[in-house]
Design an enzyme around this catalytic site. Sequence first.
Site: not given
Lengths: 328, 328, 328, 328
Positions: D132, D260
């Site tokens: 992130d 991801q």
Amino acid sequence: MSVNITKIGVLTSGGDSPGMNAAIRAVVRTCAFHNIECTGIYRGYQGMIEGDFEIMGPRSVNNIINKGGTILKSARSKEFMTPEGRKKAHENLVAAGIDALVVIGGNGSFTGGLLFNKEYGFPVIGIPGTIDNDIYGTSFTLGYDTALNTVVEVIDKIRDTASSHNRLFFVEVMGRDAGHIALNAGIGAGAEEILIPEEDMGLDRLVDSLKKSKASGKSSSIVVIAEGDRIGKSAFELKDYFDQNMPEYDVRVSILGHMQRGGAPSCFDRVLASRLGVKAVETLLEGNSNYMVGLLKDEVVLTPLEQAVKGKSQIDQELIRVSDIVSI
Amino acid sequence: MSVNITKIGVLTSGGDSPGMNAAIRAVVRTCAFHNIECTGIYRGYQGMIEGDFEIMGPRSVNNIINKGGTILKSARSKEFMTPEGRKKAHENLVAAGIDALVVIGGNGSFTGGLLFNKEYGFPVIGIPGTIDNDIYGTSFTLGYDTALNTVVEVIDKIRDTASSHNRLFFVEVMGRDAGHIALNAGIGAGAEEILIPEEDMGLDRLVDSLKKSKASGKSSSIVVIAEGDRIGKSAFELKDYFDQNMPEYDVRVSILGHMQRGGAPSCFDRVLASRLGVKAVETLLEGNSNYMVGLLKDEVVLTPLEQAVKGKSQIDQELIRVSDIVSI
Amino acid sequence: MSVNITKIGVLTSGGDSPGMNAAIRAVVRTCAFHNIECTGIYRGYQGMIEGDFEIMGPRSVNNIINKGGTILKSARSKEFMTPEGRKKAHENLVAAGIDALVVIGGNGSFTGGLLFNKEYGFPVIGIPGTIDNDIYGTSFTLGYDTALNTVVEVIDKIRDTASSHNRLFFVEVMGRDAGHIALNAGIGAGAEEILIPEEDMGLDRLVDSLKKSKASGKSSSIVVIAEGDRIGKSAFELKDYFDQNMPEYDVRVSILGHMQRGGAPSCFDRVLASRLGVKAVETLLEGNSNYMVGLLKDEVVLTPLEQAVKGKSQIDQELIRVSDIVSI
Amino acid sequence: MSVNITKIGVLTSGGDSPGMNAAIRAVVRTCAFHNIECTGIYRGYQGMIEGDFEIMGPRSVNNIINKGGTILKSARSKEFMTPEGRKKAHENLVAAGIDALVVIGGNGSFTGGLLFNKEYGFPVIGIPGTIDNDIYGTSFTLGYDTALNTVVEVIDKIRDTASSHNRLFFVEVMGRDAGHIALNAGIGAGAEEILIPEEDMGLDRLVDSLKKSKASGKSSSIVVIAEGDRIGKSAFELKDYFDQNMPEYDVRVSILGHMQRGGAPSCFDRVLASRLGVKAVETLLEGNSNYMVGLLKDEVVLTPLEQAVKGKSQIDQELIRVSDIVSI
């Protein structure tokens, strides 16, 4: 035999698939090779109705063999489903001097072509282009091999995460009516279970199998689910079921979706597209039509378009057995 | 029929290829499925001579289906070429209770297995694992499809540079005696010309073809050359020839080399490996041996190992014609 | 300040690199955003001399952000090295109403731009585009990150084969004068040793290191070599040396070559190209010129073009130490 | 300074990310380089509580630099949130002779480490590992660069399909509280609009922008949405809104999800992991602790762990402006 073809139109229709561009390239260049004109028809049958044409030569298709999608674009055409629509389309073809069609697409596209042929006697050849591999008369459709690679690459990534966290993943892949992608990519990705429309495994057997899998020492599990599987639950519904009834599993869901349709085609799809494109044009030039070109038993063959549309591509039962064995 | 197999040994031999691990996994798990023991033999025949064995269960082959190379390693063994070497190998197998062999490799590996069978009556099944696709009795060898994808991906990159600079590239791919990789990857990469061992195009025709290609408006050209092509010049020698005789070309050379042997196997190779691995073990369990398992005309079939070794995999002449057409 | 820019020309020059198209796109669209005209100049300075121009709007650069190479093509121009050549180029620019230039390329390209500026007072901004990362004033050049990924992906494949056969591989990567690719990709690929132009390790230390590596239990070794390394031997010469003096090693060579320049740019290169392209145009619009835009310490900054050309990008000594530690 | 470290424990905690294995490898090998013992702790803090330890040497981390996930596995531990849990964990560490910890993970993992340090004075160093990129004190977290590449590669494929059908795609990417992935991958993928948690664009502006985009001649549109965007609608809710209010758009949704987190790390992530791993161990050996190692302004730096936990990683406002410009 003696229909003297002078200009061939080529279009892509229905869902796009990797290899369509390679097929367009092959059609255009085979025309050039045989000194025939070739016209690209944009947006499938809709472009035929609107006269959205472009004459294409060998240089028009430079550097597209490796591109996903279709440079001719694709669209679904409601108007072509009407006699008026097809009339307009026919007029446009005649006005443009086009006297034969190569249709790259799936079953729906072939049905349109067949109808057109019946009404106007227009010579049509179909090239099977769809990732679903659900077309009778060919062992491989254009884009199927590429889609399989896309799916296993993504599941390889999901496996990294699954095994780092000892998780259970439900991965949904394309295939509303056909389990080819799920079965083959499931085997390729080393999935613990595979749910396909052709077989109803039943929820109980799934649960049993996953319990056995866990007991055998596997640190993570991947279940590959075709969109249209017969167990009657979507991936999210399955997750809900497990969350409520088997909280010992840490369940995640991944819906692969449209990425499966795109990407640079695999070498297999590029070569297949080249072979089918050449054959499509040469079949027309030999005076034959209303066939689909396909690859069966390692050879490029013709199947009557009507048969291709009506036939059903079968799942390989032996492959289901292989899947059960190698996933223990 | 009645040979009662209780423990199967599996080895990889010769050059490694993507899919070998998937085949090992399938062999090991098929043994487990049928409650047969399975022993991994490290470093091919050399490990057989040295007794480098490890008993393998289903969990020994977790998470290897997507790995290139071979977890059992490979080696060429001069010692196995001698009767003494094979005697030692046989003693080790007997001592370990191994009563049948699955050999994953190419022609050389099969020849070794055949010899071993003739001398000791040891049941052997071969699985064709080589990127070259040069084995009789199968349309696809393990690793071939992956190698094709590796090659076209690399040439796609080279094409970026070639067309940015209007250059001519000679790209050398593997294939000392077989042009399968060159021909198929050449078509897939949109090569302007393809030089293979099976066909002597001749330097003059190559030069002519490239001139025509340039005249037709192509901004760059890629010539794919198999290592063993018949034109008798390496990629570098061809470059020298062009530098001296056709200075109007800006020529570059790229030798792809060993990267072609590695990488995560394609889905096709993983599924093929799974099918062949299952069939290899089950053929032994049915009491048959001295066969190679292969995929022919979309079906898993058996070919007598002797025939596989002696036969010659042919290049598809029609594909050469397709290549000529789609590269105009 | 007050130079009223109305039309900006953009060109790519020197070796192409992934991200150049993304930079062209950013330049073209930033012009459109500020209601300035933008003209693409084909084949670098040569196209400037030949007047090979094309006016570009936002739609001219659709779907190129992910393409390797350069749609504007590149070329080396001897003619631009002459005053006459530059005169012609200047006349063409004036005739086309172009009053400022964005040059995407490496040191040679910037030198040309600088010369042009000195003679004609023409405002020039440079965007560093080269895979070598050898430009002063930026921590990253366009294409460098992509090239690193290409190299590690290829070496990952070679590693499959190397460790299946217990081999020693010499892998040569680009970098005639700069070891950035070799050092970073070498660390990324887990290379046992890295030879770069900036450091002379010496053959003895290399041999020692590889022996130690083998003794420590490593089953294979990869040595990454920059083209221009100081040890004074090419990869093939090193192989010869090992073949003769250390036959216990099974040595293979791989020269990665031009594939390193191509391929879809990494996300990093696309974002970098976008940022630098915007900054290049806006710098001109603010009335400044003769700068190179770059990314230093996480910020887009300007470096006088003269300084960029004369300065020397340094190798990170600390990184060499990191490489020694993590490869034990 | 003078805390004499003799054995370092290393663990991965929280969501896994590509590069974690490369960091483990660097920590283990840096310990070996400095003749310090290293112990791998499985499943994060939970394994610390359960004493799930394994001593690791340089060969324990062979061939993992290129693997996604984490060989040490990860888990979230409720028990470690209790004083009793931490007591058990501390006893296990003491019993195993471990006198310092390297924690690879995100904010939650650092908070745990900090608490542990406060209660037991145990030296801890954090390595930021999360896709992130939402950690204060570093410009890049491990796995972020890889995730960006994964996202743009997938959107490139979706773009093939989108532009073949003139469609509008809503693509949801990870980032519950941080828009880094959405913003950077959105720019990299050439997205028409990007919705992030840090900025509330508002539905009206989104609709306006897409209409303008269509009017400008774009054949397809991609909107990238961070999970936690402020517009307050999920991708599916947005699709519903468009289906009802703007039927002229053919809308599709794709949720990229867990893929991801996986995949082979990019070269950037591997090098970053190597640098941070070396620095983490050496910081402990220099007698310092309670820091996070990070990369800021091109340099490896230390940030007090407390500050790293409390600080907020900011989105680059300039990047939002760049995104608006290059998407016109």
